[in-house]
Motif scaffolding. Structure first.
Motif, PDB file in Angstrom:
ATOM      1  N   LYS A  89      -8.248  -3.435  36.722  1.00 29.22           N
ATOM      2  CA  LYS A  89      -7.225  -2.882  35.852  1.00 29.22           C
ATOM      3  C   LYS A  89      -7.404  -3.453  34.444  1.00 29.22           C
ATOM      4  O   LYS A  89      -8.020  -4.514  34.277  1.00 29.22           O
ATOM      5  CB  LYS A  89      -5.832  -3.265  36.370  1.00 29.22           C
ATOM      6  N   ALA A  90      -6.823  -2.796  33.493  1.00 29.60           N
ATOM      7  CA  ALA A  90      -6.916  -3.271  32.112  1.00 29.60           C
ATOM      8  C   ALA A  90      -6.394  -4.699  31.988  1.00 29.60           C
ATOM      9  O   ALA A  90      -6.933  -5.513  31.228  1.00 29.60           O
ATOM     10  CB  ALA A  90      -6.149  -2.334  31.182  1.00 29.60           C
ATOM     11  N   GLU A  91      -5.365  -5.014  32.759  1.00 25.42           N
ATOM     12  CA  GLU A  91      -4.781  -6.357  32.690  1.00 25.42           C
ATOM     13  C   GLU A  91      -5.658  -7.434  33.315  1.00 25.42           C
ATOM     14  O   GLU A  91      -5.323  -8.620  33.234  1.00 25.42           O
ATOM     15  CB  GLU A  91      -3.387  -6.382  33.319  1.00 25.42           C
ATOM     16  N   ASP A  92      -6.758  -7.039  33.933  1.00 21.85           N
ATOM     17  CA  ASP A  92      -7.721  -8.024  34.432  1.00 21.85           C
ATOM     18  C   ASP A  92      -8.664  -8.500  33.325  1.00 21.85           C
ATOM     19  O   ASP A  92      -9.474  -9.404  33.546  1.00 21.85           O
ATOM     20  CB  ASP A  92      -8.545  -7.440  35.573  1.00 21.85           C
ATOM     21  N   THR A  93      -8.578  -7.889  32.161  1.00 22.40           N
ATOM     22  CA  THR A  93      -9.422  -8.287  31.042  1.00 22.40           C
ATOM     23  C   THR A  93      -9.132  -9.723  30.650  1.00 22.40           C
ATOM     24  O   THR A  93      -7.975 -10.091  30.386  1.00 22.40           O
ATOM     25  CB  THR A  93      -9.176  -7.360  29.841  1.00 22.40           C
ATOM     26  N   ALA A  94     -10.166 -10.548  30.645  1.00 24.82           N
ATOM     27  CA  ALA A  94     -10.023 -11.975  30.353  1.00 24.82           C
ATOM     28  C   ALA A  94     -11.393 -12.631  30.390  1.00 24.82           C
ATOM     29  O   ALA A  94     -12.384 -12.018  30.805  1.00 24.82           O
ATOM     30  CB  ALA A  94      -9.110 -12.641  31.386  1.00 24.82           C
ATOM     31  N   ILE A  95     -11.414 -13.872  29.964  1.00 24.73           N
ATOM     32  CA  ILE A  95     -12.586 -14.707  30.230  1.00 24.73           C
ATOM     33  C   ILE A  95     -12.342 -15.383  31.573  1.00 24.73           C
ATOM     34  O   ILE A  95     -11.280 -15.990  31.784  1.00 24.73           O
ATOM     35  CB  ILE A  95     -12.805 -15.758  29.130  1.00 24.73           C
ATOM     36  N   TYR A  96     -13.298 -15.280  32.445  1.00 24.52           N
ATOM     37  CA  TYR A  96     -13.186 -15.851  33.785  1.00 24.52           C
ATOM     38  C   TYR A  96     -14.013 -17.143  33.844  1.00 24.52           C
ATOM     39  O   TYR A  96     -15.183 -17.164  33.465  1.00 24.52           O
ATOM     40  CB  TYR A  96     -13.685 -14.847  34.831  1.00 24.52           C
ATOM     41  N   TYR A  97     -13.367 -18.184  34.344  1.00 22.71           N
ATOM     42  CA  TYR A  97     -13.975 -19.513  34.402  1.00 22.71           C
ATOM     43  C   TYR A  97     -14.101 -19.980  35.849  1.00 22.71           C
ATOM     44  O   TYR A  97     -13.149 -19.884  36.630  1.00 22.71           O
ATOM     45  CB  TYR A  97     -13.129 -20.529  33.641  1.00 22.71           C
ATOM     46  N   CYS A  98     -15.245 -20.520  36.158  1.00 21.65           N
ATOM     47  CA  CYS A  98     -15.473 -21.153  37.455  1.00 21.65           C
ATOM     48  C   CYS A  98     -15.117 -22.630  37.332  1.00 21.65           C
ATOM     49  O   CYS A  98     -15.394 -23.266  36.308  1.00 21.65           O
ATOM     50  CB  CYS A  98     -16.943 -20.985  37.843  1.00 21.65           C
ATOM     51  N   ARG A  99     -14.514 -23.158  38.394  1.00 21.02           N
ATOM     52  CA  ARG A  99     -14.180 -24.585  38.408  1.00 21.02           C
ATOM     53  C   ARG A  99     -14.629 -25.188  39.719  1.00 21.02           C
ATOM     54  O   ARG A  99     -14.363 -24.642  40.808  1.00 21.02           O
ATOM     55  CB  ARG A  99     -12.688 -24.805  38.213  1.00 21.02           C
ATOM     56  N   ALA A 100     -15.308 -26.338  39.623  1.00 25.67           N
ATOM     57  CA  ALA A 100     -15.736 -27.108  40.788  1.00 25.67           C
ATOM     58  C   ALA A 100     -16.219 -28.466  40.298  1.00 25.67           C
ATOM     59  O   ALA A 100     -16.519 -28.641  39.115  1.00 25.67           O
ATOM     60  CB  ALA A 100     -16.849 -26.389  41.548  1.00 25.67           C
ATOM     61  N   PHE A 101     -16.290 -29.400  41.200  1.00 23.17           N
ATOM     62  CA  PHE A 101     -16.764 -30.757  40.875  1.00 23.17           C
ATOM     63  C   PHE A 101     -15.929 -31.384  39.747  1.00 23.17           C
ATOM     64  O   PHE A 101     -16.423 -32.247  39.020  1.00 23.17           O
ATOM     65  CB  PHE A 101     -18.230 -30.750  40.437  1.00 23.17           C
ATOM     66  N   GLY A 102     -14.698 -30.916  39.561  1.00 20.59           N
ATOM     67  CA  GLY A 102     -13.880 -31.420  38.467  1.00 20.59           C
ATOM     68  C   GLY A 102     -14.301 -30.908  37.108  1.00 20.59           C
ATOM     69  O   GLY A 102     -13.878 -31.440  36.073  1.00 20.59           O
ATOM     70  N   LEU A 103     -15.131 -29.861  37.098  1.00 18.47           N
ATOM     71  CA  LEU A 103     -15.692 -29.353  35.855  1.00 18.47           C
ATOM     72  C   LEU A 103     -15.369 -27.868  35.690  1.00 18.47           C
ATOM     73  O   LEU A 103     -15.083 -27.173  36.664  1.00 18.47           O
ATOM     74  CB  LEU A 103     -17.210 -29.541  35.846  1.00 18.47           C
ATOM     75  N   TRP A 104     -15.486 -27.404  34.438  1.00 17.68           N
ATOM     76  CA  TRP A 104     -15.346 -25.990  34.133  1.00 17.68           C
ATOM     77  C   TRP A 104     -16.704 -25.426  33.724  1.00 17.68           C
ATOM     78  O   TRP A 104     -17.477 -26.083  33.036  1.00 17.68           O
ATOM     79  CB  TRP A 104     -14.382 -25.786  32.958  1.00 17.68           C
ATOM     80  N   GLY A 105     -16.950 -24.182  34.125  1.00 14.16           N
ATOM     81  CA  GLY A 105     -18.086 -23.474  33.571  1.00 14.16           C
ATOM     82  C   GLY A 105     -17.743 -22.940  32.194  1.00 14.16           C
ATOM     83  O   GLY A 105     -16.586 -23.008  31.764  1.00 14.16           O
ATOM     84  N   PRO A 106     -18.718 -22.401  31.481  1.00 13.23           N
ATOM     85  CA  PRO A 106     -18.487 -21.907  30.119  1.00 13.23           C
ATOM     86  C   PRO A 106     -17.699 -20.604  30.072  1.00 13.23           C
ATOM     87  O   PRO A 106     -17.168 -20.238  29.015  1.00 13.23           O
ATOM     88  CB  PRO A 106     -19.895 -21.709  29.565  1.00 13.23           C
TER      89      PRO A 106
END
Length: 114
Positions: A89-106
């Motif tokens: 949906k249009a409201e899914d528009t966003a930057i999506y971030y992965c998180r693991a090992f206490g860290l964030w992806g770019p």
């Protein structure tokens, strides 16, 4: 490459699908397998919010707004997790971030627009 690398974002029409990947190739396998992975997203002007998570045993959890549309899976042999996103949906528009090992992806940009 960083410890977490996302891919699969892009532009899709409403109702379409995308599959996001989060690769943790720098982790040793035992560490990868033991970790919980999660996806968050941040839309312009909004706070970052939880989308989904997958535990080491494969148990998943989803935010209410993606239940029934998104599926989170993991392939430990490939040190990669996947977020299958359907019925976007249009409201899914966003930057999506992965998180693991206490860290964030770019992050990876997802844009849903006609």
């Amino acid at each position: 490459q960083g410890p977490l690398v996302e891919s699969g974002g892009g532009l899709v029409q409403p109702g379409g699908s995308l599959r996001l990947s989060c690769k943790g190739s720098r982790a040793i396998l035992s560490v990868f397998r033991a970790n919980v992975f999660a996806w968050y997203r941040q839309a312009p002007g909004k706070e970052r919010e939880f989308v989904a998570s997958i535990a080491a045993d494969g148990v998943t959890d989803y935010a209410d707004f993606v239940k029934g549309r998104f599926t989170f899976s993991r392939d430990n042999a490939r040190k990669t997790t996947y977020l299958q996103m359907n019925s976007l949906k249009a409201e899914d528009t966003a930057i999506y971030y992965c998180r693991a090992f206490g860290l964030w992806g770019p992050g990876t940009q997802v844009t849903v627009s006609s």
